[in-house]
Structures are given as C-alpha cells and as structure tokens.
Design a protein around this motif. Structure first.
Motif, PDB file in Angstrom:
ATOM      1  N   GLY A  18       0.819  -1.208   0.000  1.00  0.00           N
ATOM      2  CA  GLY A  18       0.000   0.000   0.000  1.00  0.00           C
ATOM      3  C   GLY A  18       0.848   1.251   0.000  1.00  0.00           C
ATOM      4  O   GLY A  18       0.429   2.295   0.525  1.00  0.00           O
ATOM      5  N   ASP A  19       2.046   1.172  -0.601  1.00  0.00           N
ATOM      6  CA  ASP A  19       3.021   2.256  -0.566  1.00  0.00           C
ATOM      7  C   ASP A  19       2.810   3.190  -1.753  1.00  0.00           C
ATOM      8  O   ASP A  19       3.616   3.252  -2.683  1.00  0.00           O
ATOM      9  CB  ASP A  19       4.438   1.663  -0.573  1.00  0.00           C
ATOM     10  N   GLY A  20       1.693   3.913  -1.719  1.00  0.00           N
ATOM     11  CA  GLY A  20       1.395   4.825  -2.806  1.00  0.00           C
ATOM     12  C   GLY A  20       0.386   5.879  -2.372  1.00  0.00           C
ATOM     13  O   GLY A  20      -0.311   5.724  -1.367  1.00  0.00           O
ATOM     14  N   VAL A  21       0.345   6.958  -3.127  1.00  0.00           N
ATOM     15  CA  VAL A  21      -0.649   8.017  -2.920  1.00  0.00           C
ATOM     16  C   VAL A  21      -1.292   8.303  -4.272  1.00  0.00           C
ATOM     17  O   VAL A  21      -0.711   8.012  -5.318  1.00  0.00           O
ATOM     18  CB  VAL A  21      -0.013   9.299  -2.341  1.00  0.00           C
ATOM     19  N   PHE A  22      -2.494   8.862  -4.244  1.00  0.00           N
ATOM     20  CA  PHE A  22      -3.158   9.101  -5.525  1.00  0.00           C
ATOM     21  C   PHE A  22      -4.061  10.313  -5.466  1.00  0.00           C
ATOM     22  O   PHE A  22      -4.431  10.797  -4.397  1.00  0.00           O
ATOM     23  CB  PHE A  22      -3.948   7.861  -5.972  1.00  0.00           C
ATOM     24  N   MET A  30      12.410  16.231 -10.000  1.00  0.00           N
ATOM     25  CA  MET A  30      12.395  17.638 -10.382  1.00  0.00           C
ATOM     26  C   MET A  30      11.425  17.910 -11.520  1.00  0.00           C
ATOM     27  O   MET A  30      10.858  19.000 -11.618  1.00  0.00           O
ATOM     28  CB  MET A  30      13.800  18.091 -10.781  1.00  0.00           C
ATOM     29  N   PHE A  31      11.204  16.909 -12.394  1.00  0.00           N
ATOM     30  CA  PHE A  31      10.339  17.147 -13.552  1.00  0.00           C
ATOM     31  C   PHE A  31       8.857  16.955 -13.223  1.00  0.00           C
ATOM     32  O   PHE A  31       8.010  17.138 -14.090  1.00  0.00           O
ATOM     33  CB  PHE A  31      10.742  16.244 -14.727  1.00  0.00           C
ATOM     34  N   TYR A  32       8.523  16.629 -11.980  1.00  0.00           N
ATOM     35  CA  TYR A  32       7.120  16.518 -11.579  1.00  0.00           C
ATOM     36  C   TYR A  32       6.535  17.919 -11.350  1.00  0.00           C
ATOM     37  O   TYR A  32       6.056  18.253 -10.276  1.00  0.00           O
ATOM     38  CB  TYR A  32       6.989  15.703 -10.298  1.00  0.00           C
ATOM     39  N   VAL A  54       0.851   7.581  -7.611  1.00  0.00           N
ATOM     40  CA  VAL A  54       2.310   7.657  -7.476  1.00  0.00           C
ATOM     41  C   VAL A  54       2.730   6.630  -6.435  1.00  0.00           C
ATOM     42  O   VAL A  54       2.163   6.579  -5.342  1.00  0.00           O
ATOM     43  CB  VAL A  54       2.770   9.065  -7.043  1.00  0.00           C
ATOM     44  N   PHE A  55       3.704   5.784  -6.781  1.00  0.00           N
ATOM     45  CA  PHE A  55       4.135   4.726  -5.866  1.00  0.00           C
ATOM     46  C   PHE A  55       5.658   4.650  -5.828  1.00  0.00           C
ATOM     47  O   PHE A  55       6.348   4.986  -6.794  1.00  0.00           O
ATOM     48  CB  PHE A  55       3.556   3.371  -6.285  1.00  0.00           C
ATOM     49  N   PHE A 111       4.777   6.646 -11.655  1.00  0.00           N
ATOM     50  CA  PHE A 111       3.342   6.940 -11.608  1.00  0.00           C
ATOM     51  C   PHE A 111       2.611   6.188 -12.705  1.00  0.00           C
ATOM     52  O   PHE A 111       3.201   5.756 -13.703  1.00  0.00           O
ATOM     53  CB  PHE A 111       3.069   8.445 -11.712  1.00  0.00           C
ATOM     54  N   VAL A 112       1.310   6.030 -12.513  1.00  0.00           N
ATOM     55  CA  VAL A 112       0.435   5.467 -13.539  1.00  0.00           C
ATOM     56  C   VAL A 112      -0.828   6.318 -13.572  1.00  0.00           C
ATOM     57  O   VAL A 112      -1.316   6.781 -12.532  1.00  0.00           O
ATOM     58  CB  VAL A 112       0.107   3.982 -13.261  1.00  0.00           C
ATOM     59  N   ILE A 113      -1.339   6.562 -14.772  1.00  0.00           N
ATOM     60  CA  ILE A 113      -2.546   7.369 -14.961  1.00  0.00           C
ATOM     61  C   ILE A 113      -3.598   6.520 -15.657  1.00  0.00           C
ATOM     62  O   ILE A 113      -3.332   5.914 -16.695  1.00  0.00           O
ATOM     63  CB  ILE A 113      -2.252   8.629 -15.792  1.00  0.00           C
TER      64      ILE A 113
END
Length: 279
Positions: A25-29, A62-64, A92-93, A109-111
């Motif tokens: 569960g190491d992610g935020v969204f 940096m590019f985020y 984002v994980f 990340f995945v979208i």
C-alpha cells in the motif's frame, strides 16, 4: 517463478508482483475530473499530491512540475478518446525493492481514465441511505487525511454497505465521532449552521471539501463550523450530504429512521457549476 492462481509464471511477466503499492500500500493518488480538456481544481490536486509525497517521504522528481503532470493527464484522456468529461486517477508509488524498508524513495506513476456522463455537476434525487460502519475506526492522525493506496477500511465498509442495502456508510474515529463517508467528506446542515469534521479528527483532506468551505464562508446567511460530529447529531440535522470532486455533492436521503431534504445541497450545486462553467 511465482504461483499465480495455481499457475507458475515468471516473476517478471507481471510487474504487479514487485509493485510496492500492491505489496505494501506504498502509494498516494489523486482522482480528478476533466471537463473540456481542463482539469478541475488542478492546482489544489497538485499541491495536495506534492504534500502527500513529502509526508510519506517519497523523493519528488524535479520534472514533476504542475505543467508536466497536467500534460500527462490530458494526453492520457485524449489517447483514450474521451470527450466532454472524464474521471482520471493519478497514482504515485515508490519504486520496487526492499520490504517495509524501501531500497529507494524514488517513485513512478500510472494514470488511468474513464468517461463520465456529465460535464456539470448534477444533483442526484435517488434514494441514498447510509448508516454507521462500526467494525473498524479511522485513526486521528495525519496519514488518515491523505489519499493513500491503503484503503482496506473503505473496501470492507463498502462491502458492508452493499450487504445491508445501503448506498454508503459513515466512518468513525477512535473517539466515536463521525469522520467521513466511504467515498467523500461529510457535511451536516443544522438550521443556518453548516458543520463538517476537522482534519484533526482524521477525515480526508478533500478538494471539494475545501472548495465548499470557501463558498459557504461567503454566504451571509450560513455559519460554517469545522468541529467534531457526534452520531447523535445526525438524526437532528436538516440535511446531510457527501462531497467529492467526481460527484460534486451527494445528498443523503435517509439515516436510520430520519429522512432528509436537499434544498441547500441544490443551492450549492448551482453555485459550484456557476463558478466552474460560467455562461
């Protein structure tokens, strides 16, 4: 080799076996609504995502930048051929490696996106019954306010709601105060006072919650109060409703034996739409 549903397959054939969001569960969204090639409330989404990543000690590339992630989201929606309105989830994980202690704090990340039927927010008049989910409690801590991929209470609560013929459930914290609904923040209208639980009670730091608080503080006839809500107050309320950026506002029509109207919720929906979609 790993065993997947009784079949031995190569471990690298499916990256989900190594994904820390899947394993720990190491992610935020962020879940966003897209209308006519525009991400609603995107600045709020972006800064909440960056804050969440810092809190869980992820290394932010940096590019985020806001411009980069906006471009990635909109290009995904376009590639899927969605026009008008769409729902997007940006997850984002932390990158693979390690167990509880990660080998690195770098991220990927995945979208994902899907079509939505309406551009403007539409107030539902369907029967919407809720009750308390008492089996597990939300912790009064900062992590509870984040949108993380650790959502087992919300999953089990959703199953409980379905088993009991409910459209949603309300979650409690360890003080037995009402914190939020399974799919959004909770608001209670009593007379001319609009009440919602404070973030310190463990509720989600919702984008639509923030937007509605700003709107309602400009109403001369409404007093806004962020404070704890006892379950006993629910049946005394004039209106109850749930908010999130996809639905907008979902009125609660019934809690136990008490039924509610949606006059103020309708007023808010009209105000939100007028701000987001001016003529």
């Amino acid at each position: 080799m790993v065993n997947y549903n009784g079949t031995l397959v190569k471990e690298d054939s499916n990256k989900v076996f190594e994904n820390r969001s899947f394993l720990y569960g190491d992610g935020v969204f962020e879940t966003c609504k897209i209308c006519d090639n525009k991400i609603l409330f995107f600045e709020d989404h972006y800064f909440r995502l960056m804050a969440s990543m810092r809190i869980v000690r992820m290394e932010i590339p940096m590019f985020y930048t806001m411009e980069y992630l906006e471009e990635q989201i909109l290009s995904t929606v376009k590639a899927n051929g969605f026009q008008g309105s769409a729902r997007v989830r940006l997850t984002v994980f932390r990158n693979q490696g390690g167990r509880y202690l990660p080998d690195s704090n770098m991220v990927s990340f995945v979208i994902q996106s899907e079509s939505l039927p309406h551009k403007e927010y539409v107030l539902s008049t369907d029967h919407y019954e809720v009750d308390l989910f008492k089996d597990y409690h939300i912790a009064k801590q900062l992590l509870s306010t984040l949108k993380t991929t650790s959502k087992m209470i919300h999953v089990v609560g959703s199953i409980y709601a379905k088993e009991n013929g409910l459209q949603n459930c309300l979650l409690l914290n360890e003080d037995k105060n009402v914190v939020e609904a399974l799919q959004g923040n909770l608001f209670l209208l009593s007379g001319n006072t609009l009440i919602t639980p404070p973030l310190s009670d463990g509720c989600q730091n919702g984008i639509q919650r923030k937007n509605l608080l700003q709107i309602c503080r400009d109403f001369s006839d409404i007093e806004v109060n962020e404070r704890s809500i006892s379950p006993f107050e629910l049946q005394k309320a004039d209106e109850l409703f749930v908010t999130n950026v996809i639905q907008g506002i979902q009125p609660i029509s019934k809690y136990r034996k008490r039924e509610f109207g949606s006059k103020f919720a309708a007023r808010l929906i009209t105000k939100i739409n007028s701000q987001l979609f001016p003529c």
